[in-house]
Motif scaffolding. Structure first.
Motif, PDB file in Angstrom:
ATOM      1  N   VAL A 179       0.827  -1.211   0.000  1.00  0.00           N
ATOM      2  CA  VAL A 179       0.000   0.000   0.000  1.00  0.00           C
ATOM      3  C   VAL A 179       0.860   1.260   0.000  1.00  0.00           C
ATOM      4  N   ALA A 180       2.082   1.135   0.515  1.00  0.00           N
ATOM      5  CA  ALA A 180       2.966   2.300   0.549  1.00  0.00           C
ATOM      6  C   ALA A 180       3.347   2.743  -0.861  1.00  0.00           C
ATOM      7  N   GLN A 181       3.237   1.833  -1.829  1.00  0.00           N
ATOM      8  CA  GLN A 181       3.566   2.198  -3.212  1.00  0.00           C
ATOM      9  C   GLN A 181       2.317   2.552  -4.016  1.00  0.00           C
ATOM     10  N   GLY A 182       1.237   2.877  -3.316  1.00  0.00           N
ATOM     11  CA  GLY A 182      -0.043   3.152  -3.973  1.00  0.00           C
ATOM     12  C   GLY A 182      -0.114   4.485  -4.706  1.00  0.00           C
ATOM     13  N   SER A 183       0.941   5.278  -4.663  1.00  0.00           N
ATOM     14  CA  SER A 183       0.950   6.616  -5.301  1.00  0.00           C
ATOM     15  C   SER A 183      -0.327   7.378  -4.983  1.00  0.00           C
ATOM     16  N   ILE A 184      -0.668   7.452  -3.696  1.00  0.00           N
ATOM     17  CA  ILE A 184      -1.951   8.034  -3.319  1.00  0.00           C
ATOM     18  C   ILE A 184      -2.021   9.522  -3.643  1.00  0.00           C
ATOM     19  N   GLY A 185      -0.939  10.225  -3.333  1.00  0.00           N
ATOM     20  CA  GLY A 185      -0.916  11.659  -3.630  1.00  0.00           C
ATOM     21  C   GLY A 185      -1.072  11.899  -5.121  1.00  0.00           C
ATOM     22  N   LEU A 186      -0.323  11.114  -5.909  1.00  0.00           N
ATOM     23  CA  LEU A 186      -0.380  11.251  -7.365  1.00  0.00           C
ATOM     24  C   LEU A 186      -1.790  10.937  -7.862  1.00  0.00           C
ATOM     25  N   ALA A 187      -2.407   9.905  -7.283  1.00  0.00           N
ATOM     26  CA  ALA A 187      -3.753   9.504  -7.705  1.00  0.00           C
ATOM     27  C   ALA A 187      -4.735  10.660  -7.495  1.00  0.00           C
ATOM     28  N   ILE A 188      -4.659  11.304  -6.333  1.00  0.00           N
ATOM     29  CA  ILE A 188      -5.573  12.419  -6.047  1.00  0.00           C
ATOM     30  C   ILE A 188      -5.297  13.573  -7.011  1.00  0.00           C
ATOM     31  N   LEU A 189      -4.008  13.866  -7.186  1.00  0.00           N
ATOM     32  CA  LEU A 189      -3.629  14.985  -8.057  1.00  0.00           C
ATOM     33  C   LEU A 189      -4.108  14.748  -9.491  1.00  0.00           C
ATOM     34  N   LEU A 190      -3.809  13.550 -10.018  1.00  0.00           N
ATOM     35  CA  LEU A 190      -4.188  13.257 -11.409  1.00  0.00           C
ATOM     36  C   LEU A 190      -5.705  13.250 -11.565  1.00  0.00           C
ATOM     37  N   THR A 191      -6.404  12.759 -10.538  1.00  0.00           N
ATOM     38  CA  THR A 191      -7.858  12.720 -10.616  1.00  0.00           C
ATOM     39  C   THR A 191      -8.428  14.132 -10.676  1.00  0.00           C
ATOM     40  N   MET A 192      -7.887  15.001  -9.819  1.00  0.00           N
ATOM     41  CA  MET A 192      -8.372  16.382  -9.826  1.00  0.00           C
ATOM     42  C   MET A 192      -8.101  17.033 -11.176  1.00  0.00           C
ATOM     43  N   LEU A 193      -6.897  16.776 -11.662  1.00  0.00           N
ATOM     44  CA  LEU A 193      -6.495  17.339 -12.951  1.00  0.00           C
ATOM     45  C   LEU A 193      -7.390  16.801 -14.062  1.00  0.00           C
ATOM     46  N   GLY A 194      -7.582  15.483 -14.055  1.00  0.00           N
ATOM     47  CA  GLY A 194      -8.391  14.835 -15.088  1.00  0.00           C
ATOM     48  C   GLY A 194      -9.826  15.330 -15.052  1.00  0.00           C
ATOM     49  N   ALA A 195     -10.392  15.405 -13.844  1.00  0.00           N
ATOM     50  CA  ALA A 195     -11.786  15.834 -13.711  1.00  0.00           C
ATOM     51  C   ALA A 195     -11.938  17.290 -14.139  1.00  0.00           C
ATOM     52  N   THR A 196     -10.931  18.098 -13.826  1.00  0.00           N
ATOM     53  CA  THR A 196     -10.987  19.506 -14.216  1.00  0.00           C
ATOM     54  C   THR A 196     -10.940  19.629 -15.737  1.00  0.00           C
ATOM     55  N   LEU A 197      -9.991  18.890 -16.335  1.00  0.00           N
ATOM     56  CA  LEU A 197      -9.894  18.925 -17.795  1.00  0.00           C
ATOM     57  C   LEU A 197     -11.190  18.424 -18.419  1.00  0.00           C
ATOM     58  N   ALA A 198     -11.750  17.367 -17.814  1.00  0.00           N
ATOM     59  CA  ALA A 198     -12.970  16.776 -18.357  1.00  0.00           C
ATOM     60  C   ALA A 198     -14.119  17.766 -18.332  1.00  0.00           C
ATOM     61  N   SER A 199     -14.096  18.695 -17.395  1.00  0.00           N
ATOM     62  CA  SER A 199     -15.222  19.621 -17.256  1.00  0.00           C
ATOM     63  C   SER A 199     -15.109  20.801 -18.209  1.00  0.00           C
ATOM     64  N   ILE A 200     -13.943  20.945 -18.838  1.00  0.00           N
ATOM     65  CA  ILE A 200     -13.758  22.129 -19.683  1.00  0.00           C
ATOM     66  C   ILE A 200     -14.724  22.126 -20.862  1.00  0.00           C
ATOM     67  N   LEU A 201     -14.866  20.962 -21.490  1.00  0.00           N
ATOM     68  CA  LEU A 201     -15.751  20.906 -22.662  1.00  0.00           C
ATOM     69  C   LEU A 201     -17.197  21.246 -22.294  1.00  0.00           C
ATOM     70  N   PRO A 202     -17.802  20.558 -21.295  1.00  0.00           N
ATOM     71  CA  PRO A 202     -19.170  20.933 -20.906  1.00  0.00           C
ATOM     72  C   PRO A 202     -19.258  22.380 -20.421  1.00  0.00           C
ATOM     73  N   ALA A 203     -18.223  22.848 -19.744  1.00  0.00           N
ATOM     74  CA  ALA A 203     -18.262  24.215 -19.218  1.00  0.00           C
ATOM     75  C   ALA A 203     -18.268  25.233 -20.361  1.00  0.00           C
ATOM     76  N   ARG A 204     -17.483  24.934 -21.406  1.00  0.00           N
ATOM     77  CA  ARG A 204     -17.481  25.835 -22.564  1.00  0.00           C
ATOM     78  C   ARG A 204     -18.836  25.818 -23.243  1.00  0.00           C
ATOM     79  N   PHE A 205     -19.407  24.615 -23.314  1.00  0.00           N
ATOM     80  CA  PHE A 205     -20.750  24.492 -23.879  1.00  0.00           C
ATOM     81  C   PHE A 205     -21.728  25.361 -23.082  1.00  0.00           C
ATOM     82  N   ALA A 206     -21.626  25.270 -21.763  1.00  0.00           N
ATOM     83  CA  ALA A 206     -22.524  26.043 -20.887  1.00  0.00           C
ATOM     84  C   ALA A 206     -22.324  27.543 -21.086  1.00  0.00           C
ATOM     85  N   ALA A 207     -21.050  27.948 -21.171  1.00  0.00           N
ATOM     86  CA  ALA A 207     -20.758  29.377 -21.267  1.00  0.00           C
ATOM     87  C   ALA A 207     -21.286  29.960 -22.579  1.00  0.00           C
ATOM     88  N   ARG A 208     -21.393  29.102 -23.600  1.00  0.00           N
ATOM     89  CA  ARG A 208     -21.811  29.614 -24.919  1.00  0.00           C
ATOM     90  C   ARG A 208     -23.302  29.486 -25.160  1.00  0.00           C
TER      91      ARG A 208
END
Ligand SMILES: Nc1ncnc2c1ncn2[C@@H]1O[C@H](COP(=O)(O)OP(=O)(O)OP(=O)(O)O)[C@@H](O)[C@H]1O
Ligand SMILES: [Mg+2]
Lengths: 402, 230
Positions: free
Chosen positions: A364-393
């Protein structure tokens, strides 16, 4: 943008089942990410420990000089030549000042200067060819953890003591304390006494090797000053190539990392880690697609509200921020939740000591937990850009639909 | 009324609006000339499909006219950028729509405060205080923290009127504000608009095809065949 966050949070909390499901989905993907990291890491450690446990991470030897030219005179033709190395058999000269230098290199945990040679063990009528390694008595277990493998006796090598493998001991009917004669290829003889019998599980080590005091080995092999090789263990296995390069650069000696000596293992590990990487990538893609499609639905459902907000003077940037924040918040909560899930489930699954049969070598110590949270936040943020642009327009007139 | 209060708030010159292009193109406004004075309560009447909403949306800077001149408070809004229009709308124009007026996940007070909060970046205490006062003014002082889904149709429209007043805009556009209400609620909303028109000196432009509503306004603009007549 505090107000944008308030609106984003209100959107998320006003639809708890949709948000909950989405967060749960993200958390599961994060859990898979962490699980894969922990499993691949643990598996690599297991394989490395099983195969590399008794091996050096880097082996330092005397440099191989370039082969001499055989035919320098145009009138002379070489008919047959076979020489692949001109390495000095006498090993690394003036090793004494070099040892502290190598020990001091970053990443090196321990070094072991050794004298090696061939010899025959003689017990009454029986003879066995063995490869002999002379070790410094205070670093007997530096490279091979004999303590773990000891079947009888102790891992001590002072004076006339010798350690041999269990297979060899059986063949020669030897037990701890038994006397034995050793004759080197040079013809030198020594009377030794068995101090320990080990079983590493590696065939050659257990059946055809003998370990003794480096001082004894020096006189037996007529090497008064040099050492045959220096073996090293490192803090980080995967730094072996870099550290080896540094040793070559600073000492001028030859340094072979385990990635060369145990290339198959290295390639196996690499393939395994690549597979893990692909699976982790899929987990991230799942997050991105899940968040993007869910937010797309949300923006579509909230079209009239978006129209109202725009009519009230909310800028396109504000709408963009509201929906990107929702992605980021889902990523953060899902990431933290998935990490908590990972810790809760994988910690009890992580084997305490040795990995038993049928047990997953999860670490479990090699679970890259910090990286997992960071990448998830990054991924989810990127994923929201397309719908957000749609909403803004969204066209407010159409959305309000008067 | 003072002279300055009668100075024009809004001027439309030869304004046209065409929907679509090519064969499907339809000119809804065919050269509208309109000058609105401050402080009035003007009814915009016309048959269904005559272009009332189109005109209100153009004046509300939510829809771009096709040609003509469009100035409000001395500012040229025909050529202004989207960002400028958003800002202008926030400061100078209030809206009361027929449907889809309020944000459903927010309370009455949060809805009223929205136009100020979205400009400030957060809900100031002073804004909340004004929001409460406005809810008191529209007779909903006891519904401040109600979700808008818990309000009746008439109550929703009164919240919308309060919100339209929030940033003290010079002009409030109401597109059939009572179109969705029963007679009694409709009259309550009209009474409120009349009161607010006086007390807040807010200019109202109200589209309707209900003569009883139009009759309560101080002046009347008719739209038909793409043109305007007073
Ligand atoms: N986005 C659009 N695209 C094409 N035509 C449109 C669009 N919006 C409105 N129209 C047309 O423009 C004309 C005027 O519409 P508008 O909604 O302004 O009328 P209205 O006077 O508000 O009618 P009502 O009283 O029914 O609300 C109608 O014929 C309508 O079909
Ligand atoms: Mg209309």
């Amino acid at each position: 943008m505090r107000y944008g966050l308030k609106v984003a949070l209100r959107h998320l909390t006003s639809n708890p089942s949709q948000t909950g499901l989405l967060v749960f989905g993200v958390a599961v993907a994060v859990f898979i990410f962490i699980f894969m990291s922990a499993l691949i890491g643990g598996l690599a450690d297991l394989m490395v420990n099983r195969t590399l446990g008794g091996q050096a991470h880097i082996t330092v030897k005397a440099a191989d000089r370039p082969l001499p030219l055989l035919a320098t005179d145009p009138g002379i033709e070489v008919l047959l030549a076979r020489q692949t190395s001109v390495r000095d058999d006498t090993g690394i000269q003036n090793a004494t000042p070099l040892l502290p230098v190598i020990d001091g290199l970053p990443g090196v945990t321990v070094s072991s200067a050794q004298i090696t040679g061939g010899a025959v063990l003689i017990r009454g009528e029986r003879l066995r060819q063995v490869s002999v390694t002379g070790l410094s008595p205070d670093r007997v277990t530096a490279i091979i953890p004999f303590d773990q493998y000891l079947q009888a006796g102790r891992s001590s090598l002072t004076g006339d003591r010798v350690m041999i493998g269990a297979t060899l001991a059986e063949e020669l009917h030897l037990s701890v304390g038994a006397p034995i004669t050793l004759r080197t290829d040079q013809g030198n003889l020594a009377a030794l006494r068995v101090s320990g019998i080990y079983a590493t599980g590696v065939g050659g080590l257990d059946s055809a090797a003998a370990f003794l005091d480096i001082k004894t080995a020096r006189s037996l092999f007529n090497i008064p000053n040099a050492v045959s090789r220096i073996e090293l263990k490192l803090t980080d296995l995967y730094e072996a190539e870099a550290v080896a390069r540094r040793i070559v650069a600073t000492t001028g000696l030859d340094a072979e990392p385990w990635t060369q000596t145990a290339q198959q293992l290295y390639e196996g590990l690499k393939a395994q880690s690549d597979t893990g990487l692909i699976l982790k990538l899929f987990a991230l893609i799942t997050i991105v697609i899940g968040v993007a499609s869910s937010l797309m639905l949300t923006t579509y459902r909230r079209r009239p509200e978006i129209g109202i907000m725009r009519a009230m003077g909310a800028s396109q940037g504000f709408i963009l921020f509201v929906f990107v924040s929702q992605g980021a918040i889902i990523g953060l909560i899902g990431g933290v939740f998935g990490a908590a899930m990972g810790l809760a489930i994988l910690t009890p699954l992580t084997p305490k000591g040795d990995v038993a049969a049928g047990q997953l070598p999860i670490d479990v110590a090699q679970g890259s937990i910090g990286l997992a949270i960071l990448l998830t936040m990054l991924g989810a943020t990127l994923a929201s850009i397309l719908p957000a642009r749609f909403a803004a327009r969204i066209d407010p007139v159409e959305a309000i639909g008067q | 009324m003072t002279l300055s209060a009668k100075a024009p708030l809004l001027e439309l010159r030869n304004l046209t609006k065409t929907y679509g292009t090519g064969e499907t193109a339809m000119q809804v406004l065919k050269g509208v000339n309109l000058t609105l004075p401050k402080g009035e309560m003007i009814a915009l009447v016309g048959a269904s499909g005559s272009g009332k909403s189109t005109l209100l949306n153009i004046i509300g800077t939510l829809l771009r006219p096709t040609s003509g001149a469009f100035t409000m408070l001395g500012q040229d809004l025909f050529t202004a950028s989207d960002a400028t229009l958003t800002e202008f709308r926030n400061r100078h124009i209030g809206f009361v729509f027929q449907f889809h007026n309020l944000l459903p996940d927010f309370t009455a007070l949060e809805n009223v405060v929205f136009p100020t909060a979205v400009r400030d970046g957060f809900e100031r205490t002073s804004a909340r205080r004004r929001g409460r006062d406005l809810l008191d003014l529209v007779g909903l002082g006891d519904r401040v923290d109600f979700r808008t889904t818990e309000l009746s149709g008439g109550q929703k429209q009164r919240v919308a009127v309060a919100r339209a007043l929030m940033n003290k805009p010079e002009l409030i556009l109401a597109d059939e504000p009572t179109g969705n209400l029963d007679t009694k609620s409709a009259q309550q909303v009209m009474d409120l608009i009349k009161a607010v028109n006086k007390s807040e000196n807010a200019t109202f432009l109200i589209s309707t095809h209900d003569e009883r509503i139009a009759g309560q306004c101080s002046s009347r603009v008719e739209i038909g065949d793409g043109h305007i007549s007073w």
